[in-house]
Design a protein around this motif. Structure first.
Motif, PDB file in Angstrom:
ATOM      1  N   ARG A 416       0.801  -1.225   0.000  1.00 54.88           N
ATOM      2  CA  ARG A 416       0.000   0.000   0.000  1.00 54.88           C
ATOM      3  C   ARG A 416       0.830   1.271   0.000  1.00 54.88           C
ATOM      4  NH1 ARG A 416      -3.233   1.231   4.571  1.00 54.88           N
ATOM      5  NH2 ARG A 416      -1.712  -0.147   5.415  1.00 54.88           N
ATOM      6  N   MET A 417       1.886   1.329   0.811  1.00 60.85           N
ATOM      7  CA  MET A 417       2.659   2.567   0.934  1.00 60.85           C
ATOM      8  C   MET A 417       4.025   2.423   0.262  1.00 60.85           C
ATOM      9  SD  MET A 417       1.505   3.202   4.820  1.00 60.85           S
ATOM     10  CE  MET A 417       2.670   4.477   5.244  1.00 60.85           C
ATOM     11  N   GLY A 418       4.007   1.841  -0.920  1.00 62.55           N
ATOM     12  CA  GLY A 418       5.251   1.654  -1.676  1.00 62.55           C
ATOM     13  C   GLY A 418       5.957   0.360  -1.290  1.00 62.55           C
ATOM     14  N   VAL A 419       6.682  -0.225  -2.275  1.00 59.87           N
ATOM     15  CA  VAL A 419       7.490  -1.425  -2.009  1.00 59.87           C
ATOM     16  C   VAL A 419       8.885  -0.931  -1.636  1.00 59.87           C
ATOM     17  CG1 VAL A 419       8.117  -3.712  -2.851  1.00 59.87           C
ATOM     18  CG2 VAL A 419       6.187  -2.510  -3.895  1.00 59.87           C
ATOM     19  N   THR A 420       9.359  -1.344  -0.463  1.00 58.35           N
ATOM     20  CA  THR A 420      10.605  -0.760   0.059  1.00 58.35           C
ATOM     21  C   THR A 420      11.772  -1.740   0.088  1.00 58.35           C
ATOM     22  OG1 THR A 420       9.771  -1.250   2.271  1.00 58.35           O
ATOM     23  CG2 THR A 420       9.440   0.996   1.448  1.00 58.35           C
ATOM     24  N   ALA A 421      11.485  -3.044   0.016  1.00 54.62           N
ATOM     25  CA  ALA A 421      12.561  -4.046   0.050  1.00 54.62           C
ATOM     26  C   ALA A 421      12.106  -5.281  -0.712  1.00 54.62           C
ATOM     27  CB  ALA A 421      12.905  -4.408   1.495  1.00 54.62           C
ATOM     28  N   ILE A 422      13.070  -5.975  -1.332  1.00 55.92           N
ATOM     29  CA  ILE A 422      12.712  -7.178  -2.101  1.00 55.92           C
ATOM     30  C   ILE A 422      13.902  -8.137  -2.134  1.00 55.92           C
ATOM     31  CG2 ILE A 422      13.408  -6.354  -4.417  1.00 55.92           C
ATOM     32  CD1 ILE A 422      10.561  -7.496  -5.314  1.00 55.92           C
ATOM     33  N   ALA A 423      13.604  -9.436  -2.172  1.00 60.81           N
ATOM     34  CA  ALA A 423      14.665 -10.449  -2.269  1.00 60.81           C
ATOM     35  C   ALA A 423      14.087 -11.695  -2.931  1.00 60.81           C
ATOM     36  CB  ALA A 423      15.204 -10.792  -0.883  1.00 60.81           C
ATOM     37  N   GLY A 424      14.934 -12.385  -3.697  1.00 59.20           N
ATOM     38  CA  GLY A 424      14.518 -13.608  -4.375  1.00 59.20           C
ATOM     39  C   GLY A 424      15.124 -14.825  -3.704  1.00 59.20           C
ATOM     40  N   THR A 425      14.405 -15.964  -3.769  1.00 59.38           N
ATOM     41  CA  THR A 425      14.924 -17.198  -3.165  1.00 59.38           C
ATOM     42  C   THR A 425      16.019 -17.789  -4.051  1.00 59.38           C
ATOM     43  OG1 THR A 425      13.146 -18.441  -4.244  1.00 59.38           O
ATOM     44  CG2 THR A 425      12.781 -17.770  -1.965  1.00 59.38           C
ATOM     45  N   ARG A 426      16.844 -18.643  -3.443  1.00 58.22           N
ATOM     46  CA  ARG A 426      17.979 -19.243  -4.152  1.00 58.22           C
ATOM     47  C   ARG A 426      17.500 -20.153  -5.285  1.00 58.22           C
ATOM     48  NH1 ARG A 426      23.209 -19.770  -1.709  1.00 58.22           N
ATOM     49  NH2 ARG A 426      22.604 -18.080  -0.324  1.00 58.22           N
ATOM     50  N   ASP A 427      16.311 -20.779  -5.123  1.00 57.24           N
ATOM     51  CA  ASP A 427      15.805 -21.657  -6.194  1.00 57.24           C
ATOM     52  C   ASP A 427      15.039 -20.883  -7.275  1.00 57.24           C
ATOM     53  OD1 ASP A 427      13.358 -20.993  -5.099  1.00 57.24           O
ATOM     54  OD2 ASP A 427      12.900 -23.002  -4.331  1.00 57.24           O
ATOM     55  N   SER A 428      15.003 -19.575  -7.138  1.00 56.07           N
ATOM     56  CA  SER A 428      14.365 -18.665  -8.112  1.00 56.07           C
ATOM     57  C   SER A 428      12.863 -18.880  -8.283  1.00 56.07           C
ATOM     58  CB  SER A 428      15.056 -18.766  -9.483  1.00 56.07           C
ATOM     59  OG  SER A 428      16.405 -18.409  -9.366  1.00 56.07           O
ATOM     60  N   LYS A 429      12.238 -19.576  -7.332  1.00 51.52           N
ATOM     61  CA  LYS A 429      10.806 -19.855  -7.479  1.00 51.52           C
ATOM     62  C   LYS A 429       9.911 -18.853  -6.739  1.00 51.52           C
ATOM     63  CE  LYS A 429      11.224 -24.769  -8.416  1.00 51.52           C
ATOM     64  NZ  LYS A 429      11.262 -26.100  -7.804  1.00 51.52           N
ATOM     65  N   ARG A 430      10.479 -18.129  -5.751  1.00 54.08           N
ATOM     66  CA  ARG A 430       9.659 -17.205  -4.971  1.00 54.08           C
ATOM     67  C   ARG A 430      10.387 -15.892  -4.725  1.00 54.08           C
ATOM     68  NH1 ARG A 430       8.809 -20.162   0.232  1.00 54.08           N
ATOM     69  NH2 ARG A 430      10.677 -21.216  -0.498  1.00 54.08           N
ATOM     70  N   MET A 431       9.613 -14.890  -4.369  1.00 53.43           N
ATOM     71  CA  MET A 431      10.225 -13.621  -3.945  1.00 53.43           C
ATOM     72  C   MET A 431       9.495 -13.108  -2.705  1.00 53.43           C
ATOM     73  SD  MET A 431       8.940 -10.888  -6.736  1.00 53.43           S
ATOM     74  CE  MET A 431       8.012 -11.499  -8.098  1.00 53.43           C
TER      75      MET A 431
END
Length: 619
Positions: A416-431
Motif C-alpha cells: 500500500r505505501m510503496g514497495v521498500t525491500a525485495i529479495a529472491g529465493t535461491r531456487d528462483s521460485k519465490r520472492m
C-alpha cells in the motif's frame, strides 16, 4: 565531524580504491581537459578524479572532507584547485594540488560553508576564490607562499549574490566576477594588498549571470534568462545582448570562447550550440540529456568534452557537433546495489527512476531500465539469471529481463505505501517483498506471481530482507524489530527488539547468527534460535549504519553509513581491519563480491566506488 572521522580512521589501514563510476554533473564547469590533452579532471563526492582519456585509467586526489563544489586547472598544468561545501558554521576548504606529484600543495581555509568558484591567474601566480551565498567574499591567494593577499565582499549590495569568476587570459592582476545583481571587473594591487572593483554598466538590462568567458576585449555573460550579454572590457559598458528571438531555455549554464571568437553555449535544457560572436546566431546545435554544465576543449577545433546534470560525459566532434556518450553515472542517490550470486562480472544498481547493469571490471554501463517519475527502492537478480525483480515507490513490483531490459510483469498494489525491500529465493521460485505498510509478502515468482501469504507484524517500513540459503526462512528489518519468518508455514519464529530503527540485517553464512545495524550506530550479533544478544559493537561515532554485508566465508563483514566511511570488520574479533575514505555523500549500500576480491559501495550523491577487498580467499 571531521575530527571524529580523523579519530575513527587513525592507524587503521586504508582500503585501496580501484575505480569510481560517475561524476558530479551538478558542478558548473566541473569537467576539465588537463593541458597535456591526455587527461580529464573532474569531481565526484569528496574526490577529484584524474582519468586518462585513451584507456580510462583513473587516479584519485583525496583530501576533501565533503563534496567538491568547484574545480580549476592552472594554464601550465602545474596546479589543480578544488573547493568544497561544508556544514553551516564550518569553514570550507580550498585545496591546491601539485598535479605532477598528485599531492596537496596547500590547504586554504577562509570561506564559510561553501566555495562557489575558483580561478587561476594566467601565469600561475595567484588563485582567486569565491565563497558561497553565506560567505559572499572574494579572496586572492599567493600560490607560492600559500597565503591570502587580500579579500573583499564580492558584491556592493547586500542583495547581490556572486556566482562565478573568470581570470583575465593575459593579466595576472585582472579578473571578473558576476552573479545576481553584480558584474564587476577587479584589479589587484599587490603592493597595497587590495582588490579594487569597477561595476559594469548594463543600463536597463537586469540579468543574473551564471557563467562568463572573455577574450581580453569583451566579456561574454551567460544568463539565467537564456541570453548572452557582451560587455566591453575597457569601457565596462554593455555593447550587445542576444539572441533576441530564441533565447536558451532554462538559461545559459556554461560558455566557452573559441579562437575564432565564436561561442560554445551549454544551456539548462540540454541544448549545446556553436553560435556566432556577431549576432549570437546559432551555427550548429545538438541535444543532450539534461542541462549542460561543463564544456572542455581538447585542442582548438578538435574534440569537445561536455558534461551534463544527468552525470553523463560526451565527446563531441567539432566539425559537425556529433555527440558520443563516453561515460555515464547516477545523478541522484543510489538506493541499492546487488551482485548476482556466484558471479563476479556484473552488478546492478538502482537510483531515482532507473536500474542499471554494470560490468564489474570496466566502469561501463551495460543496460539501463527507466521508469519515468518513479523511484526504485530495492532490487535483486534472481539466481537463475532470468530476471531482475525490483521494488518501486508506487507500490508496484516490476520484473525485467536482464538482457533486454524488457518489462516481463508488473504486480500492482503489491504494498500500500510503496514497495521498500525485495529479495529472491535461491531456487528462483519465490520472492519476498516488504513495504511502507510494514507488511511482508511471499509470492510465487513463476506461476502467475501468485501471492502465497502476507505476514504483518512490523509497525513501520520494512527496510531490509535477507533469505536463508535453504529458502525456508527469511529475516526482515524495520523500526524497533527484526523478525525471522518461517517461509513454509508463514509464521514468525523469532523477534529481536532494540531501541533503534533497524536499517540492515544479515545472516552469518553458517546461519546460526544474524547481525543487525541501524540508527543506534551499533552492530549487534543475535542468536537465531532464541533471539538473545551475543555481542554489540560501536560501529560509528557519527550517524546511522545504512547497510552491511558478510563475506561468503563468514570471516569478515563490511558496513557503510552516514559517516561516509566504508569499514571492513573481522567477524570473530569485532574489530575494524580496513577503512575506505572517498565518499562525499552518505553511504547507502555495500556489497562484497562472491569471490572476496571486490567490494562495491554506493552513496547518496550518486557515486559507485569499487574497492579491492583486503581479505581475498585463502588459496
Amino acid at each position: 565531524d571531521d575530527n571524529n572521522m580523523a579519530l575513527e580512521t587513525k592507524d587503521v589501514p586504508r582500503l585501496e580504491l580501484e575505480a569510481i563510476i560517475g561524476f558530479n554533473g551538478h558542478v558548473i564547469s566541473g569537467l576539465k581537459v588537463y593541458p597535456d590533452r591526455e587527461h580529464l579532471v573532474y569531481p565526484l563526492g569528496s574526490t577529484v578524479i584524474v582519468k586518462r582519456i585513451t584507456d580510462g585509467k583513473q587516479e584519485f586526489l583525496h583530501g576533501h572532507t565533503n563534496n567538491v563544489s568547484c574545480l580549476s586547472v592552472s594554464r601550465s598544468g602545474l596546479y589543480v584547485a578544488s573547493g568544497q561545501v561544508n556544514f553551516m558554521a564550518f569553514k570550507a576548504m580550498v585545496i591546491i594540488w601539485d598535479f605532477a606529484q598528485r599531492s596537496v600543495h596547500a590547504q586554504l581555509l577562509l570561506h564559510k560553508a561553501k566555495v562557489e568558484a575558483l580561478a587561476f591567474s594566467p601565469n600561475d601566480k595567484y588563485l582567486v576564490s569565491l565563497g558561497g551565498q553565506d560567505d559572499g567574499s572574494i579572496v586572492v591567494w599567493n600560490i607560492e607562499t600559500k597565503q591570502a593577499i587580500c579579500g573583499s565582499p564580492a558584491s556592493a549590495h547586500s542583495t547581490g549574490h556572486c556566482l562565478t569568476l573568470q581570470y583575465s587570459n593575459t593579466n595576472d592582476n585582472v579578473f571578473v566576477s558576476a552573479g545576481s545583481g553584480t558584474l564587476r571587473v577587479w584589479e589587484l594591487d599587490v603592493a597595497n594588498r587590495k582588490i579594487r572593483p569597477t561595476d559594469c554598466q548594463t543600463g536597463k538590462l537586469k540579468r543574473t549571470v551564471k557563467c562568463i568567458t572573455d577574450d581580453d576585449q569583451f566579456i561574454y555573460c551567460g544568463t539565467t534568462s537564456g541570453d548572452i550579454m557582451k560587455i566591453n572590457l575597457k569601457t565596462k559598458l554593455l555593447c550587445d545582448c542576444g539572441p533576441v528571438k530564441t533565447k536558451y531555455s532554462l538559461g545559459v549554464n556554461v560558455l566557452r570562447i573559441l579562437k575564432s571568437g565564436d561561442l560554445l553555449v551549454g544551456s539548462g535544457c540540454g541544448i549545446f550550440t556553436l553560435c556566432s560572436r556577431n549576432n549570437f546566431k546559432t551555427l550548429k546545435t545538438c541535444k543532450l540529456e539534461k542541462g549542460v554544465t561543463s564544456i572542455a576543449l581538447r585542442g582548438e577545433d578538435q574534440q569537445i568534452f561536455v558534461g551534463t546534470e544527468a552525470s553523463q560525459m560526451y565527446s563531441i566532434t567539432f566539425r559537425d557537433l556529433k555527440a558520443e556518450l563516453i561515460s555515464t553515472g547516477h545523478s541522484c542517490a543510489v538506493n541499492d546495489v546487488v551482485i548476482p550470486f556466484g558471479t563476479s562480472e556484473l552488478f546492478a544498481t538502482c537510483s531515482g527512476e532507473d536500474i542499471r547493469l554494470w560490468h564489474i571490471d570496466k566502469p561501463k554501463e551495460l543496460l539501463r531500465i527507466t521508469v519515468p517519475n518513479m523511484t526504485c527502492n530495492s532490487l535483486d537478480l534472481m539466481a537463475d539469471g532470468h530476471s531482475i525483480i525490483s521494488a518501486w515507490n508506487d507500490g508496484i513490483i516490476r520484473v525485467f529481463a536482464p538482457e533486454s531490459g524488457r518489462l516481463m510483469i508488473s504486480i500492482n498494489n503489491a504494498h500500500r505505501m510503496g514497495v521498500t525491500a525485495i529479495a529472491g529465493t535461491r531456487d528462483s521460485k519465490r520472492m519476498v517483498s516488504g513495504g511502507g505498510d510494514g507488511q511482508v509478502s511471499n509470492r510465487q515468482h513463476q506461476i502467475g506471481h501468485q501471492l502465497l501469504e502476507t505476514m504483518k507484524q512490523h509497525k513501520a517500513t520494512v527496510a531490509c530482507i535477507k533469505i536463508k540459503s535453504d529458502d525456508k526462512e527469511c529475516v526482515t528489518a524495520s523500526s524497533g524489530a527484526c523478525i525471522i519468518w518461517d517461509l513454509v508455514r508463514f509464521v514468525s519464529l523469532q523477534t529481536v527488539i532494540a531501541n533503534t530503527l533497524f536499517r540492515t540485517v544479515c545472516y552469518h553464512p553458517e546461519e546460526y547468527q544474524i547481525i543487525t545495524s541501524g540508527t543506534n550506530r551499533k552492530v549487534a550479533y543475535w542468536d537465531v534460535f532464541d533471539g538473545s544478544t551475543i555481542r554489540e559493537l560501536e560501529a560509528s561515532q557519527s550517524g546511522a549504519i545504512n547497510d552491511m554485508h558478510i563475506s561468503q566465508d563468514g570471516k569478515h563483514f563490511v558496513t557503510g553509513g552516514d559517516d561516509k566511511l566504508v569499514k571492513v570488520w573481522d567477524y570473530m574479533e569485532g574489530a575494524v581491519t580496513h577503512v575506505g575514505i572517498a565518499h562525499g555523500g552518505i553511504i547507502t549500500s555495500v556489497r562484497i563480491c562472491s569471490n572476496n576480491r571486490t567490494l562495491i559501495s554506493t552513496s547518496a550523491d550518486g557515486a559507485i566506488l569499487r574497492w579491492r577487498f583486503p581479505h581475498p580467499p585463502s588459496s
